[in-house]
Every structure is written in structure tokens, then in C-alpha cells.
Design a protein around this motif. Structure first.
Motif, PDB file in Angstrom:
ATOM      1  N   GLU A   1     -17.549 -52.948  27.462  1.00 34.75           N
ATOM      2  CA  GLU A   1     -18.607 -52.769  26.455  1.00 34.75           C
ATOM      3  C   GLU A   1     -19.924 -53.385  26.916  1.00 34.75           C
ATOM      4  OE1 GLU A   1     -17.014 -54.531  22.960  1.00 34.75           O
ATOM      5  OE2 GLU A   1     -15.551 -52.927  22.604  1.00 34.75           O
ATOM      6  N   GLN A   2     -19.851 -54.444  27.717  1.00 31.61           N
ATOM      7  CA  GLN A   2     -21.053 -55.101  28.213  1.00 31.61           C
ATOM      8  C   GLN A   2     -21.594 -54.458  29.487  1.00 31.61           C
ATOM      9  OE1 GLN A   2     -19.659 -59.127  28.707  1.00 31.61           O
ATOM     10  NE2 GLN A   2     -19.853 -59.629  26.534  1.00 31.61           N
ATOM     11  N   GLY A   3     -20.840 -53.523  30.077  1.00 34.90           N
ATOM     12  CA  GLY A   3     -21.305 -52.823  31.277  1.00 34.90           C
ATOM     13  C   GLY A   3     -20.964 -53.496  32.577  1.00 34.90           C
ATOM     14  N   ALA A   4     -20.118 -54.541  32.552  1.00 30.02           N
ATOM     15  CA  ALA A   4     -19.739 -55.231  33.783  1.00 30.02           C
ATOM     16  C   ALA A   4     -18.577 -54.533  34.482  1.00 30.02           C
ATOM     17  CB  ALA A   4     -19.366 -56.678  33.487  1.00 30.02           C
ATOM     18  N   LEU A   5     -17.722 -53.858  33.718  1.00 25.92           N
ATOM     19  CA  LEU A   5     -16.606 -53.082  34.253  1.00 25.92           C
ATOM     20  C   LEU A   5     -16.688 -51.657  33.713  1.00 25.92           C
ATOM     21  CD1 LEU A   5     -13.546 -55.514  33.772  1.00 25.92           C
ATOM     22  CD2 LEU A   5     -14.855 -55.135  35.874  1.00 25.92           C
ATOM     23  N   VAL A   6     -16.063 -50.742  34.435  1.00 24.22           N
ATOM     24  CA  VAL A   6     -15.916 -49.362  33.974  1.00 24.22           C
ATOM     25  C   VAL A   6     -14.429 -49.061  33.905  1.00 24.22           C
ATOM     26  CG1 VAL A   6     -16.209 -46.939  34.626  1.00 24.22           C
ATOM     27  CG2 VAL A   6     -18.130 -48.517  34.827  1.00 24.22           C
ATOM     28  N   ARG A   7     -13.985 -48.469  32.816  1.00 23.76           N
ATOM     29  CA  ARG A   7     -12.594 -48.051  32.695  1.00 23.76           C
ATOM     30  C   ARG A   7     -12.461 -46.657  33.293  1.00 23.76           C
ATOM     31  NH1 ARG A   7     -12.435 -48.052  27.764  1.00 23.76           N
ATOM     32  NH2 ARG A   7     -11.745 -50.173  27.324  1.00 23.76           N
ATOM     33  N   LEU A   8     -11.752 -46.570  34.421  1.00 24.42           N
ATOM     34  CA  LEU A   8     -11.563 -45.262  35.062  1.00 24.42           C
ATOM     35  C   LEU A   8     -10.589 -44.402  34.284  1.00 24.42           C
ATOM     36  CD1 LEU A   8     -11.339 -45.874  38.914  1.00 24.42           C
ATOM     37  CD2 LEU A   8     -13.296 -45.140  37.563  1.00 24.42           C
ATOM     38  N   ALA A   9      -9.475 -44.997  33.917  1.00 29.64           N
ATOM     39  CA  ALA A   9      -8.426 -44.324  33.159  1.00 29.64           C
ATOM     40  C   ALA A   9      -7.668 -45.414  32.425  1.00 29.64           C
ATOM     41  CB  ALA A   9      -7.508 -43.545  34.098  1.00 29.64           C
TER      42      ALA A   9
ATOM     43  N   ASP B   1     -23.361 -54.075  42.255  1.00 32.17           N
ATOM     44  CA  ASP B   1     -24.445 -54.995  41.884  1.00 32.17           C
ATOM     45  C   ASP B   1     -25.682 -54.237  41.429  1.00 32.17           C
ATOM     46  OD1 ASP B   1     -22.804 -57.046  42.586  1.00 32.17           O
ATOM     47  OD2 ASP B   1     -23.671 -57.332  44.578  1.00 32.17           O
ATOM     48  N   GLY B   2     -26.251 -54.724  40.328  1.00 30.03           N
ATOM     49  CA  GLY B   2     -27.486 -54.147  39.823  1.00 30.03           C
ATOM     50  C   GLY B   2     -27.287 -52.934  38.941  1.00 30.03           C
ATOM     51  N   ARG B   3     -26.043 -52.466  38.783  1.00 26.19           N
ATOM     52  CA  ARG B   3     -25.772 -51.304  37.937  1.00 26.19           C
ATOM     53  C   ARG B   3     -25.268 -51.749  36.563  1.00 26.19           C
ATOM     54  NH1 ARG B   3     -25.360 -46.490  40.857  1.00 26.19           N
ATOM     55  NH2 ARG B   3     -26.444 -46.755  42.831  1.00 26.19           N
ATOM     56  N   ASP B   4     -25.386 -50.867  35.602  1.00 23.56           N
ATOM     57  CA  ASP B   4     -24.898 -51.107  34.252  1.00 23.56           C
ATOM     58  C   ASP B   4     -23.825 -50.068  33.950  1.00 23.56           C
ATOM     59  OD1 ASP B   4     -24.448 -51.243  31.498  1.00 23.56           O
ATOM     60  OD2 ASP B   4     -26.534 -51.708  31.035  1.00 23.56           O
ATOM     61  N   GLY B   5     -22.582 -50.532  33.770  1.00 18.88           N
ATOM     62  CA  GLY B   5     -21.470 -49.627  33.562  1.00 18.88           C
ATOM     63  C   GLY B   5     -21.573 -48.775  32.316  1.00 18.88           C
ATOM     64  N   ARG B   6     -22.489 -49.111  31.420  1.00 20.11           N
ATOM     65  CA  ARG B   6     -22.661 -48.292  30.223  1.00 20.11           C
ATOM     66  C   ARG B   6     -23.420 -47.006  30.526  1.00 20.11           C
ATOM     67  NH1 ARG B   6     -24.834 -53.446  26.927  1.00 20.11           N
ATOM     68  NH2 ARG B   6     -25.824 -53.644  28.977  1.00 20.11           N
ATOM     69  N   THR B   7     -24.120 -46.980  31.649  1.00 18.64           N
ATOM     70  CA  THR B   7     -24.875 -45.783  32.035  1.00 18.64           C
ATOM     71  C   THR B   7     -24.470 -45.237  33.405  1.00 18.64           C
ATOM     72  OG1 THR B   7     -26.641 -47.173  32.952  1.00 18.64           O
ATOM     73  CG2 THR B   7     -26.881 -46.456  30.663  1.00 18.64           C
ATOM     74  N   TRP B   8     -23.765 -46.050  34.203  1.00 24.48           N
ATOM     75  CA  TRP B   8     -23.359 -45.658  35.548  1.00 24.48           C
ATOM     76  C   TRP B   8     -21.890 -45.262  35.554  1.00 24.48           C
ATOM     77  CZ3 TRP B   8     -19.459 -47.749  38.549  1.00 24.48           C
ATOM     78  CH2 TRP B   8     -19.409 -47.328  39.894  1.00 24.48           C
ATOM     79  N   LYS B   9     -21.558 -44.249  36.361  1.00 24.55           N
ATOM     80  CA  LYS B   9     -20.157 -43.948  36.613  1.00 24.55           C
ATOM     81  C   LYS B   9     -20.017 -43.537  38.077  1.00 24.55           C
ATOM     82  CE  LYS B   9     -20.101 -39.041  35.281  1.00 24.55           C
ATOM     83  NZ  LYS B   9     -19.416 -38.024  34.423  1.00 24.55           N
TER      84      LYS B   9
ATOM     85  N   GLU C   1     -11.808 -41.187  32.337  1.00 28.87           N
ATOM     86  CA  GLU C   1     -12.583 -41.403  31.113  1.00 28.87           C
ATOM     87  C   GLU C   1     -14.021 -40.930  31.275  1.00 28.87           C
ATOM     88  OE1 GLU C   1     -12.261 -44.704  28.707  1.00 28.87           O
ATOM     89  OE2 GLU C   1     -10.074 -44.807  28.820  1.00 28.87           O
ATOM     90  N   GLY C   2     -14.526 -40.975  32.508  1.00 35.76           N
ATOM     91  CA  GLY C   2     -15.881 -40.521  32.755  1.00 35.76           C
ATOM     92  C   GLY C   2     -15.975 -39.022  32.982  1.00 35.76           C
ATOM     93  N   GLY C   3     -14.833 -38.328  32.908  1.00 38.55           N
ATOM     94  CA  GLY C   3     -14.817 -36.888  33.130  1.00 38.55           C
ATOM     95  C   GLY C   3     -14.244 -36.523  34.482  1.00 38.55           C
ATOM     96  N   GLY C   4     -13.496 -35.440  34.533  1.00 37.61           N
ATOM     97  CA  GLY C   4     -12.898 -34.985  35.779  1.00 37.61           C
ATOM     98  C   GLY C   4     -11.395 -35.204  35.792  1.00 37.61           C
ATOM     99  N   LEU C   5     -10.700 -34.307  36.490  1.00 45.26           N
ATOM    100  CA  LEU C   5      -9.244 -34.351  36.582  1.00 45.26           C
ATOM    101  C   LEU C   5      -8.841 -34.730  38.001  1.00 45.26           C
ATOM    102  CD1 LEU C   5      -6.595 -33.646  34.979  1.00 45.26           C
ATOM    103  CD2 LEU C   5      -6.714 -31.398  36.089  1.00 45.26           C
TER     104      LEU C   5
ATOM    105  N   LEU D   1     -16.874 -38.552  41.222  1.00 43.26           N
ATOM    106  CA  LEU D   1     -15.496 -38.178  40.954  1.00 43.26           C
ATOM    107  C   LEU D   1     -14.588 -38.453  42.144  1.00 43.26           C
ATOM    108  CD1 LEU D   1     -13.229 -36.844  39.361  1.00 43.26           C
ATOM    109  CD2 LEU D   1     -14.129 -34.608  40.063  1.00 43.26           C
ATOM    110  N   GLU D   2     -15.031 -38.106  43.339  1.00 49.83           N
ATOM    111  CA  GLU D   2     -14.169 -38.282  44.507  1.00 49.83           C
ATOM    112  C   GLU D   2     -13.876 -39.757  44.758  1.00 49.83           C
ATOM    113  OE1 GLU D   2     -15.758 -34.487  44.217  1.00 49.83           O
ATOM    114  OE2 GLU D   2     -16.965 -36.297  44.544  1.00 49.83           O
ATOM    115  N   ALA D   3     -14.885 -40.601  44.637  1.00 49.11           N
ATOM    116  CA  ALA D   3     -14.673 -42.040  44.828  1.00 49.11           C
ATOM    117  C   ALA D   3     -13.761 -42.601  43.747  1.00 49.11           C
ATOM    118  CB  ALA D   3     -16.015 -42.771  44.822  1.00 49.11           C
TER     119      ALA D   3
END
Length: 215
Positions: free
Chosen positions: A40-48, A57-65, A121-125, A68-70
Motif C-alpha cells: 500500500e505504501q509502494g515499497a513492494l509490489v504483489r506479483l501474484a 530504487d526511486g520507484r513507487d510501487g503504486r504507479t510502477w509495475k 496482479e498487474g495484468g498478464g498471464l 510482463l516478461e521480467a
């Protein structure tokens, strides 16, 4: 909180900056709630479900994803281990710039069968393709989340020729075959064809085409 920082650091140190929840160190009273708060704070992203990535570094997980390949490679790495999985097929073709536009499916070679596709969660199969990793031609490449294995252009071309009509991506695969061809070394492709137990339709014709083009 110190526990928050330690959890983020632990995830960031993992291969491809990704860990499953059950492998996140129990540094807080409730690791599950803490990781959700960090998302919720943007420090981590839930992939699945149960899989988390540390934001660069320097990114905000609330807007960055992650691309798909990575993300697909990171998810598979978290499940099977570092250097045990590889981008293949359409995902390897994307890596080698043979498919110019983003597609909604990623394919990853994994050492065991029986794993259902996962929707990120960010889209893609993400589809897991069981392969004997020792029989694949692989190279270590940099992705959006760190270094991981990718099938070589020659291996990618061979695999695509065997999956021309899969996943409803026939047009994209056909384009990738054409776009990969200039990157492929005929002698390396010949080695793959020679040792394959099953040779896809068109692979031998492609080898003749490559040899003719290269004199």
C-alpha cells in the motif's frame, strides 16, 4: 519501522528482487499484514498471491509495475529457484525484440510439470512450460528485475516453429520467426535441430533458408 526496512531489504536481496511470502523473514509481528502495508505504501509490489517484488530504487510501487516478461521470470524463480527457469517462446522473442508490441501472455520454461497458469496482479498471464533445462541453449541476460536465463535466438526460433498456432498468437509468432531469422547463426541452429528428439515442421526448411542466406 525497522522491521519494514529489513523486510524490503530481504526481498530486494532475493534473486530478481522477488520472494514468496513464506520465505520473507519473520521480522514483524504479522509478516502478512506488514507486507500488505508495504504494498500500500509502494515499497513492494504483489506479483501474484503470496509473491512480492521489491521496487527498484526511486520507484513507487503504486504507479510502477515490472515488464510482463521480467515479472514472469521472477515469479518462476521464486517458485523453482535461481537459474532453474528461463524465458522461452514468445517471451524470449520479446526479449530479443522480435515481437515489437507488448502481449498479454508470458511463457517460462520450468523443470517440472503440473503448474497451472498464473494471472499477475498487474495484468498478464504466465504459462509454465515443463522442459529439461539441460537440453536448452540458454544465456544469462539482464531483465527489468535483474539477471535471468533466456533461450538463445536459435533456441527461441526452434521453439517458436513448434508452437506456431499456440495461445492465439499465430500472427505474433509468425512475425517473430521472421524478425528472429537475421539474429540466428545457422551452425548453432543446426546443432539444435540435430540433437532434437522431435523436430518441428518447418525447422529443416528454415535451416536450409539460413544456410542459403549465409552462403
Amino acid at each position: 519501522m525497522a522491521a519494514d526496512v529489513d523486510i524490503v531489504r530481504a526481498v530486494a536481496r532475493a534473486p530478481l528482487r522477488t520472494l514468496r511470502l513464506k520465505e520473507v523473514p519473520e521480522l514483524a509481528r504479522n509478516t502478512w499484514r506488514t507486507t500488505d502495508r508495504l504494498v500500500e505504501q509502494g515499497a513492494l509490489v504483489r506479483l501474484a498471491h503470496g509473491v512480492y517484488t521489491a521496487v527498484p530504487d526511486g520507484r513507487d510501487g503504486r504507479t510502477w509495475k515490472p515488464p510482463l516478461e521480467a515479472a514472469a521470470l521472477a515469479l518462476a524463480t521464486a517458485r523453482f529457484g535461481a537459474r532453474e527457469v528461463a524465458l522461452m517462446g514468445v517471451s524470449a522473442a520479446r526479449h530479443w525484440a522480435a515481437i515489437p508490441r507488448a502481449i498479454g501472455v508470458a511463457t517460462v520454461a520450468v523443470p517440472r510439470r503440473g503448474y497451472a497458469p498464473v494471472t499477475l496482479e498487474g495484468g498478464g498471464l504466465v504459462k509454465f512450460v515443463p522442459r529439461n533445462m539441460d537440453t536448452l541453449e540458454l544465456v544469462l541476460e539482464r531483465t527489468g528485475l535483474g539477471e535471468g536465463l533466456v533461450t538463445t535466438p536459435e533456441q527461441t526460433l526452434f521453439d517458436l516453429l513448434g508452437r506456431m498456432d499456440r495461445d492465439g498468437l499465430g500472427r505474433e509468432v509468425a512475425g517473430a520467426v521472421e524478425n528472429l531469422t537475421p539474429q540466428v547463426k545457422p551452425d548453432e541452429f543446426a546443432k539444435i535441430v540435430a540433437r532434437a528428439r522431435i523436430v518441428p515442421a518447418g525447422a529443416r526448411d528454415m535451416l536450409k533458408r539460413l544456410e542459403t542466406a549465409n552462403g
